[in-house]
Design an enzyme around this catalytic site. Structure first.
Site, PDB file in Angstrom:
ATOM      1  CG  ASP A  66      -0.314  -0.503   2.645  1.00  0.00           C
ATOM      2  OD1 ASP A  66       0.798  -0.341   2.589  1.00  0.00           O
ATOM      3  OD2 ASP A  66      -0.865  -0.859   3.425  1.00  0.00           O
ATOM      4  CG  ASN A 110      -8.849  -1.552  11.984  1.00  0.00           C
ATOM      5  OD1 ASN A 110      -8.102  -2.236  11.817  1.00  0.00           O
ATOM      6  ND2 ASN A 110      -9.432  -0.634  11.773  1.00  0.00           N
TER       7      ASN A 110
END
Ligand code: PGA
Length: 244
Positions: free
Chosen positions: A67, A136
């Protein structure tokens, strides 16, 4: 998933580096999927040390990073392009043209996502994908709720992710709101996945990964669908699980 337990961060880093180095030796033109963040830094240090001491050769290796932030120039101290230069690429002999990272300043980010996706496919897919895990459960920048079928795409970063990464920036407001990331489909197509987790801040997410259901609400749970995923977690990251 296959779990390897490390005593601490250093041991996790050594174990991960050993797996990666062995795969490079077995397949000198391997396609490595690489990750940024604090977690893999120790593994990269081990690779550098091994390259210096033992001369492990990376000249035929291709790398594809997961990314990149949208809007940061390559020269920005917080770009993942720069991260990879500073933490690995300066120090080992991966050819410059064989290192691939999404371009976060492309005029058309969606077209860039498509180009990157094709590039990964043209390389024949990823042989070994290194991953961290977000608090998360995100993998790459695939935030909770991301369909497992999605390929390289543009994401709105979750507030919690921006807060977790704000430590690298002067101010929270400077953390980009968008990123380009390989999708979960790309990750699942990798031949071998190596997820690293260290420290108490990852204990919740490792418990959910090891003991929870497969759900798009928790992206890392996609790894349970993969037949060759290795988790290396240290004692602190495992402190909430039944496994010791
Ligand atoms: P970290 O990030 O390695 O900096 O903890 C992991 C992630 O967010 O994927």
């Amino acid at each position: 998933m296959n779990l390897l337990i490390a005593d601490n961060y250093d041991e996790m880093s050594r174990m991960a580096a050993e797996i990666l180095i062995n795969e490079v030796k077995a397949n000198p033109s391997i396609v490595l999927g690489l990750a940024t963040g604090s977690t893999p830094v120790g593994m990269y240090k081990q690779l550098i040390q091994d390259h210096r001491s033992n001369g492990t050769d990376y000249s035929q290796v291709q790398t594809v990073n997961l990314d990149e932030y949208i809007g940061l120039e390559k020269t920005d101290p917080n770009s993942y392009f720069r991260f990879m230069q500073e933490n690995l690429f300066k120090f080992i002999n991966i050819a410059e043209e064989k290192r691939h990272i999404p371009n976060g300043t492309a005029v058309d980010p969606h077209a860039e996502a498509e180009r990157y996706d094709h590039l990964v496919q043209q390389l024949g897919g990823i042989d070994l994908q290194v991953l961290g895990i977000g608090q998360n459960g995100h993998i790459g920048f695939n935030e909770p709720g991301t369909p497992f079928s999605i390929r390289t795409h543009i994401v709105n970063l979750a507030d919690s992710t921006r807060r977790a990464n704000a430590r690298f920036f002067d101010k929270f407001e400077q953390v980009p709101e968008h990123a380009i990331t390989m999708g979960i489909a790309n990750i699942l197509e990798s031949r071998h996945i190596l997820l690293l987790a260290s420290g108490a801040s990852k204990a919740d997410s490792i418990k959910r990964l090891m003991e929870g259901d497969i759900s798009e609400i928790f992206p890392a749970s996609a790894l349970k669908l993969h037949k060759n995923a290795t988790i290396i977690a240290d004692q602190q990251a495992l402190q909430l699980t039944q496994i010791k």
